[in-house]
Write a protein that holds these residues in place. Structure first.
Motif, mmCIF file in Angstrom:
data_model
loop_
_atom_site.group_PDB
_atom_site.id
_atom_site.type_symbol
_atom_site.label_atom_id
_atom_site.label_comp_id
_atom_site.label_asym_id
_atom_site.label_seq_id
_atom_site.Cartn_x
_atom_site.Cartn_y
_atom_site.Cartn_z
ATOM 1 N N LYS A 177 0.818 -1.225 0.000
ATOM 2 C CA LYS A 177 0.000 0.000 0.000
ATOM 3 C C LYS A 177 0.851 1.274 0.000
ATOM 4 O O LYS A 177 0.331 2.376 -0.120
ATOM 5 N N LEU A 178 2.166 1.101 0.172
ATOM 6 C CA LEU A 178 3.037 2.285 0.267
ATOM 7 C C LEU A 178 3.072 3.064 -1.043
ATOM 8 O O LEU A 178 3.225 2.490 -2.116
ATOM 9 N N LEU A 179 2.937 4.362 -0.938
ATOM 10 C CA LEU A 179 3.090 5.247 -2.092
ATOM 11 C C LEU A 179 4.264 6.176 -1.842
ATOM 12 O O LEU A 179 4.360 6.789 -0.776
ATOM 13 N N LYS A 180 5.124 6.281 -2.837
ATOM 14 C CA LYS A 180 6.248 7.211 -2.695
ATOM 15 C C LYS A 180 5.740 8.638 -2.815
ATOM 16 O O LYS A 180 4.875 8.935 -3.652
ATOM 17 N N THR A 181 6.259 9.491 -1.989
ATOM 18 C CA THR A 181 5.850 10.894 -1.993
ATOM 19 C C THR A 181 6.738 11.668 -2.963
ATOM 20 O O THR A 181 7.959 11.635 -2.822
ATOM 21 N N PRO A 182 6.138 12.362 -3.940
ATOM 22 C CA PRO A 182 6.983 13.158 -4.839
ATOM 23 C C PRO A 182 7.684 14.282 -4.065
ATOM 24 O O PRO A 182 7.044 14.997 -3.289
ATOM 25 N N GLN A 183 8.987 14.365 -4.254
ATOM 26 C CA GLN A 183 9.775 15.420 -3.600
ATOM 27 C C GLN A 183 10.564 16.155 -4.674
ATOM 28 O O GLN A 183 11.196 15.519 -5.520
ATOM 29 N N SER A 184 10.516 17.484 -4.633
ATOM 30 C CA SER A 184 11.254 18.283 -5.610
ATOM 31 C C SER A 184 12.756 18.074 -5.460
ATOM 32 O O SER A 184 13.233 17.702 -4.385
ATOM 33 N N GLU A 185 13.482 18.331 -6.534
ATOM 34 C CA GLU A 185 14.944 18.270 -6.482
ATOM 35 C C GLU A 185 15.458 19.134 -5.343
ATOM 36 O O GLU A 185 16.272 18.709 -4.542
#
Ligand SMILES: *[C@@H]1O[C@H](CO)[C@@H](O)[C@H](O)[C@H]1NC(C)=O
Length: 198
Positions: A177-185
């Motif tokens: 169920k884990l979703l990676k969190t988008p993180q800016s450069e």
């Protein structure tokens, strides 16, 4: 007549699988960090991955938490994320669920709505793992419905990530169920805790 043992077998199998499910989802098998050094745990953590929750919009990016110690020993919690370029934040208080326990089982209290604090929402925050240098952490709770993989860095390498996921899996979390969190450069700059409310 020949059917009886089969039915019994099935029943036993059913009972056994029910028991296994209960064991797998009980809180007892959670290993919670003992003697967490709360001062070292303070500061900023980036959300690397999490279970999706109702509180966080699906398209939120740059999600992070900033913790600081209050004078009275509670922890100030500032959760921030960005949705369509707009900063959202909520502030709360964290404290030990049982002051006499050496386990890192915290409660986090937020007020809803944040601007007019009327309705407190209290959640569990169990530190399941933190590395020796307090750089990466796995946080869950008794229901196993919440899981966060946090890091001091906004991006971590796959080996480190997989290692943290494995720890959560060992604790009985459904890591699919884990979703990676988008993180800016480049993470957004630190913002004034009070400002920019809509
Ligand atoms: C501790 O201090 C914080 C920040 O000043 C405050 O919001 C909170 O209500 C206090 N909690 C207790 C239990 O005194």
């Amino acid at each position: 007549m020949a059917e009886k043992p089969i039915m019994l077998n099935r029943l036993l199998l059913l009972v056994a699988s029910l028991l296994l499910t209960m064991v797998a989802t009980s809180n007892a098998d959670n290993t919670v960090v003992k003697n967490l050094d709360i001062k070292r745990y303070m500061g900023r953590w980036y959300q690397i991955a999490s279970f999706p929750t109702l509180f966080q919009p699906k398209n939120a990016v740059d999600t992070r938490a900033t913790y600081s110690l209050n004078d009275n020993g509670t922890v100030n919690v500032l959760n921030e994320d960005w949705v369509d370029g707009k900063r959202q934040f909520i502030q709360g208080i964290a404290y030990k669920a049982d002051p006499n326990s050496d386990e890192a089982k915290l409660k986090v209290k937020f007020y809803i709505p944040p601007s007019i604090p009327i309705f407190p929402v209290i959640g569990d925050y169990w530190v399941l793992y933190v590395d020796q240098d307090y750089q990466n952490a796995v946080v869950g709770g008794p229901t196993k419905l919440f899981l966060w993989i946090l890091s001091r860095k906004s991006h971590i390498d796959d080996a480190t990530y997989n290692d943290l996921v494995e720890k959560a899996k060992d604790e009985g979390y459904d890591v699919t169920k884990l979703l990676k969190t988008p993180q800016s450069e480049t993470p957004p700059p630190t913002t004034a805790e009070e400002g920019s409310s809509s």
